[in-house]
Design a protein around this motif. Structure first.
Motif, PDB file in Angstrom:
ATOM      1  N   LEU A  73       6.235   6.114  -5.840  1.00 59.18           N
ATOM      2  CA  LEU A  73       4.422   5.879  -6.642  1.00 59.18           C
ATOM      3  C   LEU A  73       4.596   4.726  -7.274  1.00 59.18           C
ATOM      4  CD1 LEU A  73       3.906   9.393  -7.725  1.00 59.18           C
ATOM      5  CD2 LEU A  73       2.502   8.266  -6.113  1.00 59.18           C
ATOM      6  N   GLN A  74       3.860   3.816  -6.704  1.00 57.74           N
ATOM      7  CA  GLN A  74       3.668   2.332  -7.178  1.00 57.74           C
ATOM      8  C   GLN A  74       2.571   2.504  -8.631  1.00 57.74           C
ATOM      9  OE1 GLN A  74       2.589  -0.349  -4.073  1.00 57.74           O
ATOM     10  NE2 GLN A  74       4.285  -1.788  -5.083  1.00 57.74           N
ATOM     11  N   MET A  75       2.864   2.060  -9.779  1.00 56.80           N
ATOM     12  CA  MET A  75       1.914   2.215 -10.833  1.00 56.80           C
ATOM     13  C   MET A  75       0.552   1.412 -10.615  1.00 56.80           C
ATOM     14  SD  MET A  75       3.022   4.816 -12.624  1.00 56.80           S
ATOM     15  CE  MET A  75       3.451   5.318 -11.331  1.00 56.80           C
ATOM     16  N   GLY A  76       0.584   0.419 -10.076  1.00 50.79           N
ATOM     17  CA  GLY A  76      -0.747  -0.376  -9.802  1.00 50.79           C
ATOM     18  C   GLY A  76      -1.504   0.576  -8.796  1.00 50.79           C
ATOM     19  N   HIS A  77      -1.084   1.220  -7.932  1.00 51.21           N
ATOM     20  CA  HIS A  77      -1.857   1.999  -7.031  1.00 51.21           C
ATOM     21  C   HIS A  77      -2.312   3.308  -7.743  1.00 51.21           C
ATOM     22  CE1 HIS A  77      -3.272   4.199  -3.329  1.00 51.21           C
ATOM     23  NE2 HIS A  77      -2.415   5.204  -3.723  1.00 51.21           N
ATOM     24  N   ALA A 117      -3.209 -10.395 -12.346  1.00 50.06           N
ATOM     25  CA  ALA A 117      -1.985 -10.290 -12.973  1.00 50.06           C
ATOM     26  C   ALA A 117      -1.697  -9.009 -13.717  1.00 50.06           C
ATOM     27  CB  ALA A 117      -2.035 -11.394 -14.257  1.00 50.06           C
ATOM     28  N   PHE A 118      -2.732  -8.262 -14.276  1.00 49.49           N
ATOM     29  CA  PHE A 118      -2.468  -7.027 -14.739  1.00 49.49           C
ATOM     30  C   PHE A 118      -1.868  -5.986 -13.647  1.00 49.49           C
ATOM     31  CE2 PHE A 118      -4.171  -2.693 -15.607  1.00 49.49           C
ATOM     32  CZ  PHE A 118      -3.846  -2.338 -16.701  1.00 49.49           C
ATOM     33  N   PHE A 119      -2.450  -5.903 -12.530  1.00 46.20           N
ATOM     34  CA  PHE A 119      -2.403  -5.051 -11.407  1.00 46.20           C
ATOM     35  C   PHE A 119      -1.087  -5.430 -10.647  1.00 46.20           C
ATOM     36  CE2 PHE A 119      -6.593  -3.473 -12.022  1.00 46.20           C
ATOM     37  CZ  PHE A 119      -6.280  -1.901 -12.178  1.00 46.20           C
TER      38      PHE A 119
END
Length: 145
Positions: A73-77, A117-119
């Motif tokens: 589980l990628q936090m950006g996604h 950059a945040f993502f």
């Protein structure tokens, strides 16, 4: 930029389920441990289930579990999926922009790069990374191992 409470609570639910692995966790338990409204958490849980991040088990002994391994589980996604609006200013969006400077200033590009950059930073993290110290996390939740 500020994440919505819905996203904040969603991340807390995912982290809680990750450190309580192997258990089915009820909304009531999560609400009590986090001091969050049960009704609000029900909405958050429904979103997480609909997105495929969490499984809901009905009936006696039912509750929530992770639908995926924490390392996948990628936090950006997750944040992109939970947040409906990540545009810091109107000119970053796809809708009407009524700014007189639209197309003439450098702010749009700078803010767009900042959001990217945040993502990008969140994309480097998985749920497993966020709960790398599960004993400490369970301690904060007052959960016995």
């Amino acid at each position: 930029m500020r994440l919505t409470a819905h996203t904040d609570y969603g991340l807390r639910v995912l982290m809680s389920l990750a450190v309580m692995e192997g258990r089915v966790v009820t909304i009531e338990e999560l609400a009590e441990r986090h001091g969050i409204s049960r009704n609000h958490l029900m909405k958050v849980a429904l979103t997480l289930v609909n997105l495929g991040f969490v499984k809901s088990i009905r009936g006696r002994g039912g509750g929530l579990t992770l639908a995926q391994m924490p390392g996948s589980l990628q936090m950006g996604h997750v944040v992109r999926s939970l947040e409906s609006d990540v545009e810091l200013v109107a000119c970053l969006g796809s809708g009407q922009c009524n700014c007189v400077f639209h197309g003439a200033c450098k702010l749009t590009g700078a803010l767009g790069r900042a959001v990217e950059a945040f993502f990008a930073e969140l994309d480097r993290l998985t749920l497993a990374d966020l709960v790398a110290d599960p004993c400490r996390m369970r301690e904060r939740l007052a959960v016995l191992a």
